[in-house]
Design an enzyme around this catalytic site. Structure first.
Site: not given
Ligand SMILES: NC(=O)c1ccc[n+]([C@@H]2O[C@H](COP(=O)([O-])OP(=O)(O)OC[C@H]3O[C@@H](n4cnc5c(N)ncnc54)[C@H](OP(=O)(O)O)[C@@H]3O)[C@@H](O)[C@H]2O)c1
Length: 270
Positions: A172, A87, A168
């Site tokens: 992906k 994730n 990004y």
């Molecule tokens: N939000 C959306 O609309 C959306 C849509 C499609 C896909 N996604 C995908 O869903 C996933 C979660 O998204 P989200 O919106 O929940 O993102 P988010 O709130 O930005 O959280 C990102 C998470 O990834 C961790 N992270 C970032 N860099 C890292 C690293 N180098 N090593 C380990 N952990 C790391 C962060 O940890 P820290 O707390 O330490 O920063 C946090 O736990 C992602 O893969 C994103 O691409 C999201």
């Protein structure tokens, strides 16, 4: 006792996945996060008393830390893990609203952003999969899930003019191929490598936008509405996590092996 390991459950969709999976006391749920102490405090405050959650330290850009998290996982789970959920991801706020032409005005910053996206969202996950595969092979469910994105769909980008967020989106798209390659290698062993897009989810990335970014964000929303007239705006992490887990639970090799699907379980992204 089904076992799950989620990367990046410190916040956002990852935390919602952790919350929902650990509701069932039969599940054992591990997470790899960068800040172990902060995540443990959040869990203690928001999910008190859950003895089936284990927090491990690890950064996807530091392969030794992922290897250490693997060693810790073995102490907790022994030799098997059922489901790995990749994730954690780098969602670039720097390039989220601009085109490649605009980003190209500052080549150094564009290089840095592309490399950061690739290092975390692609390279980090490849190492993660290689390190944890020995446990997945011994699991009963044998699923390796990436939280992917419809932003990686090249037809969607062209059809709705979605030029924003290229670094990004590129990372992906690369991750989709990573899943296909692992799937090609491990299909015969029955391990499913799959991607699920959670939809468009509000995890705080739109909280502090400048007036210009706000305008650009509205423009993206307009494109999304053109694509999916029923689109009601960004969803909550809890709803997205529920949808993702439903898709993962129903997944099978034929429909999902090496493929990215949406939170609906198909190629309709919103
Ligand atoms: N939000 C959306 O609309 C959306 C849509 C499609 C896909 N996604 C995908 O869903 C996933 C979660 O998204 P989200 O919106 O929940 O993102 P988010 O709130 O930005 O959280 C990102 C998470 O990834 C961790 N992270 C970032 N860099 C890292 C690293 N180098 N090593 C380990 N952990 C790391 C962060 O940890 P820290 O707390 O330490 O920063 C946090 O736990 C992602 O893969 C994103 O691409 C999201």
């Amino acid at each position: 006792m089904p076992s799950y390991l989620i990367t990046g459950a410190s916040r956002g969709i990852g935390f919602a996945l952790l919350e929902q999976l650990s509701e069932n006391a039969d599940n054992v749920v591990l997470t790899i996060v960068r800040n172990k102490a902060a995540t443990e405090s959040k869990i203690a405050a928001e999910l008190p008393g859950r003895k089936n959650i284990f927090v491990l330290q690890g950064d996807l850009t530091n392969v030794d830390s992922i290897q250490n998290a693997f060693n810790e996982t073995k102490k907790i789970l022994g030799d098997s893990l059922d489901v790995l959920i990749a994730n954690a991801g780098y969602i670039s706020d720097y390039s989220g609203f601009q085109s490649l032409t605009e980003l190209g005005q500052d080549t150094k910053a564009l290089d840095a952003d592309l490399n950061q996206c690739f290092q975390v969202n692609v390279v980090g996950n490849i190492h993660l999969f290689n390190i944890f595969l020995p446990l997945i092979k011994n699991g009963t469910t044998k699923k390796v899930v990436t939280i992917g994105s419809g932003m990686s769909d090249e037809k969607l980008a062209v059809d709705i003019g979605l030029f924003e967020g290229a670094p990004y989106s590129i990372s992906k798209a690369a991750m989709n191929m990573v899943n296909a390659k692992f799937q090609a290698e491990y299909k015969k062993e029955g391990i499913i490598f799959m991607g699920v897009c959670p939809g468009s989810v509000d995890t705080g990335h739109y909280d502090n936008l400048s007036p210009e970014e706000m305008e650009r964000n509205m423009a993206i929303g307009g494109k999304f509405m053109g694509y999916a007239p029923g689109f009601k705006g960004w969803s909550a992490p809890a709803d997205a996590a529920r949808d993702v887990l439903d898709v993962v639970q129903k997944a099978n090799m034929e429909a999902n092996g090496g493929q990215l699907v949406s939170h609906f379980g198909n190629k309709q992204w919103l």
